[in-house]
Design an enzyme around this catalytic site. Structure first.
Site, PDB file in Angstrom:
ATOM      1  N   HIS A  26      41.867  79.946  69.791  1.00  0.00           N
ATOM      2  CA  HIS A  26      41.452  79.596  68.770  1.00  0.00           C
ATOM      3  C   HIS A  26      41.148  80.966  67.851  1.00  0.00           C
ATOM      4  O   HIS A  26      39.789  81.335  68.014  1.00  0.00           O
ATOM      5  CB  HIS A  26      40.447  78.772  68.452  1.00  0.00           C
ATOM      6  CG  HIS A  26      40.257  77.994  67.232  1.00  0.00           C
ATOM      7  ND1 HIS A  26      40.482  76.704  66.819  1.00  0.00           N
ATOM      8  CD2 HIS A  26      39.872  78.460  65.960  1.00  0.00           C
ATOM      9  CE1 HIS A  26      40.100  76.423  65.517  1.00  0.00           C
ATOM     10  NE2 HIS A  26      39.998  77.519  65.026  1.00  0.00           N
ATOM     11  N   HIS A  28      41.990  83.169  64.276  1.00  0.00           N
ATOM     12  CA  HIS A  28      42.651  83.380  63.032  1.00  0.00           C
ATOM     13  C   HIS A  28      43.127  84.683  62.713  1.00  0.00           C
ATOM     14  O   HIS A  28      42.158  85.565  62.705  1.00  0.00           O
ATOM     15  CB  HIS A  28      42.023  82.366  61.939  1.00  0.00           C
ATOM     16  CG  HIS A  28      41.602  81.145  62.134  1.00  0.00           C
ATOM     17  ND1 HIS A  28      42.723  80.307  61.403  1.00  0.00           N
ATOM     18  CD2 HIS A  28      40.813  80.352  62.704  1.00  0.00           C
ATOM     19  CE1 HIS A  28      41.957  78.958  61.817  1.00  0.00           C
ATOM     20  NE2 HIS A  28      41.137  79.041  62.502  1.00  0.00           N
ATOM     21  N   ASP A  30      43.825  85.768  59.708  1.00  0.00           N
ATOM     22  CA  ASP A  30      43.300  86.184  58.623  1.00  0.00           C
ATOM     23  C   ASP A  30      41.679  86.558  58.769  1.00  0.00           C
ATOM     24  O   ASP A  30      40.946  86.689  57.935  1.00  0.00           O
ATOM     25  CB  ASP A  30      43.567  85.590  57.350  1.00  0.00           C
ATOM     26  CG  ASP A  30      43.399  84.061  57.591  1.00  0.00           C
ATOM     27  OD1 ASP A  30      43.153  83.395  58.597  1.00  0.00           O
ATOM     28  OD2 ASP A  30      43.648  83.225  56.574  1.00  0.00           O
ATOM     29  N   HIS A 214      42.558  71.203  63.747  1.00  0.00           N
ATOM     30  CA  HIS A 214      41.223  71.358  63.511  1.00  0.00           C
ATOM     31  C   HIS A 214      40.507  69.831  63.107  1.00  0.00           C
ATOM     32  O   HIS A 214      40.896  69.165  62.102  1.00  0.00           O
ATOM     33  CB  HIS A 214      41.010  72.316  62.183  1.00  0.00           C
ATOM     34  CG  HIS A 214      41.170  73.593  62.311  1.00  0.00           C
ATOM     35  ND1 HIS A 214      42.250  74.300  62.497  1.00  0.00           N
ATOM     36  CD2 HIS A 214      40.085  74.588  62.417  1.00  0.00           C
ATOM     37  CE1 HIS A 214      42.069  75.647  62.687  1.00  0.00           C
ATOM     38  NE2 HIS A 214      40.817  75.794  62.443  1.00  0.00           N
ATOM     39  N   GLU A 217      34.842  69.537  63.312  1.00  0.00           N
ATOM     40  CA  GLU A 217      33.917  70.573  62.866  1.00  0.00           C
ATOM     41  C   GLU A 217      33.254  70.321  61.499  1.00  0.00           C
ATOM     42  O   GLU A 217      32.031  70.484  61.607  1.00  0.00           O
ATOM     43  CB  GLU A 217      34.985  71.966  62.470  1.00  0.00           C
ATOM     44  CG  GLU A 217      34.348  73.295  61.917  1.00  0.00           C
ATOM     45  CD  GLU A 217      35.098  74.113  61.624  1.00  0.00           C
ATOM     46  OE1 GLU A 217      34.709  75.308  61.412  1.00  0.00           O
ATOM     47  OE2 GLU A 217      36.467  74.032  61.366  1.00  0.00           O
ATOM     48  N   ASP A 314      37.359  82.431  66.829  1.00  0.00           N
ATOM     49  CA  ASP A 314      37.693  81.735  65.674  1.00  0.00           C
ATOM     50  C   ASP A 314      37.886  82.814  64.420  1.00  0.00           C
ATOM     51  O   ASP A 314      39.058  83.081  64.317  1.00  0.00           O
ATOM     52  CB  ASP A 314      36.405  80.960  64.966  1.00  0.00           C
ATOM     53  CG  ASP A 314      36.973  79.931  63.906  1.00  0.00           C
ATOM     54  OD1 ASP A 314      38.036  79.664  63.775  1.00  0.00           O
ATOM     55  OD2 ASP A 314      36.004  79.408  63.257  1.00  0.00           O
TER      56      ASP A 314
END
Length: 373
Positions: A26, A28, A30, A214, A217, A314
């Site tokens: 996990h 990202h 960006d 997702h 969260e 993350d």
């Protein structure tokens, strides 16, 4: 290079955590830019940035990301995605992303990102996927030349508050043999249940494309239920609020006695992996029901109860972190040792979206690396 420190040693035996083989599920694209790269790409595109140097930009991201709100946290991505709108920019970011994973000891990474967010300057969906794949392959080659072995795949992501999920699912299928290993939905969770994208999930199931969602969260059990039922999720992105379905019956000086609700029971018994990201979960308020320090995170309770927990970064830029650092923080909070770290990596290998033979190869690499530690 990224300025995040990587020298973390395990208390007791002094093992350098960075040297241990790791799996990243996990992370990202960006959320993993190098600050200097962001500055240079912004300059090329004529974009304003909130700081004039890499150190100042890191500080800005840290301040903006520590709001306790997922919605506010997500606003920082307006800047990172803005510089990822050209082939060259996407390829460079992906290449450096893989380089940084390899330096951190990652031997397999699944890189998630939303192609629909990178079309502002005229690129097409297939073109942005191809640009990212080119960067991933270059990063893998770079790592190999430096004596580091790493594999990586794309998790193509649809934004849950938009209506392009079927189109993105079809994109994932077109590229499944050219770098894409799975599908995800991301973005603001509360108010946007996975059921909104049932058509896309049905299509992916028919094509046998693995899915992570997702969930758990910024929303609770309803979101997790929908991820499991509507999304057929094999993993839960974060998933920490599954702890809302745990009932503490009693405690004594040595033990806590817990019963599991039906959702938690299903997730544990079916070994559906939880893609936890400790620092991020603090920043976004995902664990606010239990406290505001890492020691309050339900990670340890879930681990002790036998859930398939994994550790992830993350967003390395927003959280000022790395997978090595996340493991070190957990060790400091809960006293984990080398054996625990190995379990987390084996959990991640088993939950990866690779074919069985490749997963077994990852298991061997992890075991060999930990045996040498």
């Amino acid at each position: 290079m990224n300025t995040i420190p990587t020298e973390y040693r395990l208390e007791g035996d002094g093992t350098n955590i960075q040297d241990l083989p790791k799996i990243s599920l996990h992370d990202h694209l960006d959320g993993g830019l190098r600050p200097q790269t962001l500055l240079e790409l912004a300059d090329e595109l004529g974009l304003e940035v909130p700081a004039s140097d890499a150190e100042g930009l890191e500080t800005w991201f840290a301040e903006q990301s520590n709001s306790g709100s997922l919605v506010e946290y997500l606003k920082t991505f307006d800047l990172t995605t803005a510089v990822m709108q050209t082939r060259a920019g996407l390829t460079r970011v992906a290449r450096e992303f893989v380089q940084d994973l390899a330096v951190d000891g990652v031997i397999y990474g699944e890189i998630r990102w939303a192609p629909e967010q990178h079309l502002a300057r005229g690129l097409l969906l297939d073109e942005v996927v191809e640009a990212v794949q080119a960067g991933i392959e270059q990063g893998i080659d770079d790592a190999r030349h430096q004596g580091r072995g790493i594999r990586a795949g794309q998790l193509v992501t649809a934004m849950r508050h938009n209506d392009r999920s079927l189109e993105i699912a079809e994109l994932a299928v077109r590229h499944r043999d050219r770098g894409v290993v799975g599908f995800d939905i991301a973005g603001p969770e509360a108010g946007f249940l996975p059921s909104r994208h049932r058509t896309a999930f049905d299509f992916l199931a028919a094509q046998f494309v693995p899915v992570t969602v997702h969930a758990g969260e910024a929303d609770g059990l309803d979101s997790i239920r929908s991820a499991l039922f509507d999304g057929r999720a094999l993993r839960l992105g974060h998933g920490v609020r599954i702890a809302e379905d745990l009932m503490i019956e009693r405690q004594d000086d040595e033990n806590t006695y817990v019963s599991l609700g039906p959702v938690a029971q299903w997730v544990r018994d079916r070994e559906i992996a939880l893609e936890t990201s400790p620092s991020s979960n603090l920043q976004t308020g995902a664990i606010a029901a239990w406290g505001d320090e890492l020691v309050d995170h339900p990670f340890d309770l879930l681990y002790q109860l036998g859930f398939r927990v994994t550790v992830n970064a993350d967003n390395r830029l927003q959280s000022g972190t790395s997978l090595t650092r996340e493991l070190a923080l957990l060790s400091d909070a809960f006293g984990y040792d080398l054996e625990d770290f190995e379990t987390f990596q084996l959990n991640a290998a088993a939950a990866s979206f690779l074919p069985l033979d490749d997963r077994e190869e990852l298991v061997e690499l992890i075991q060999d690396g930990f045996d040498r530690a």
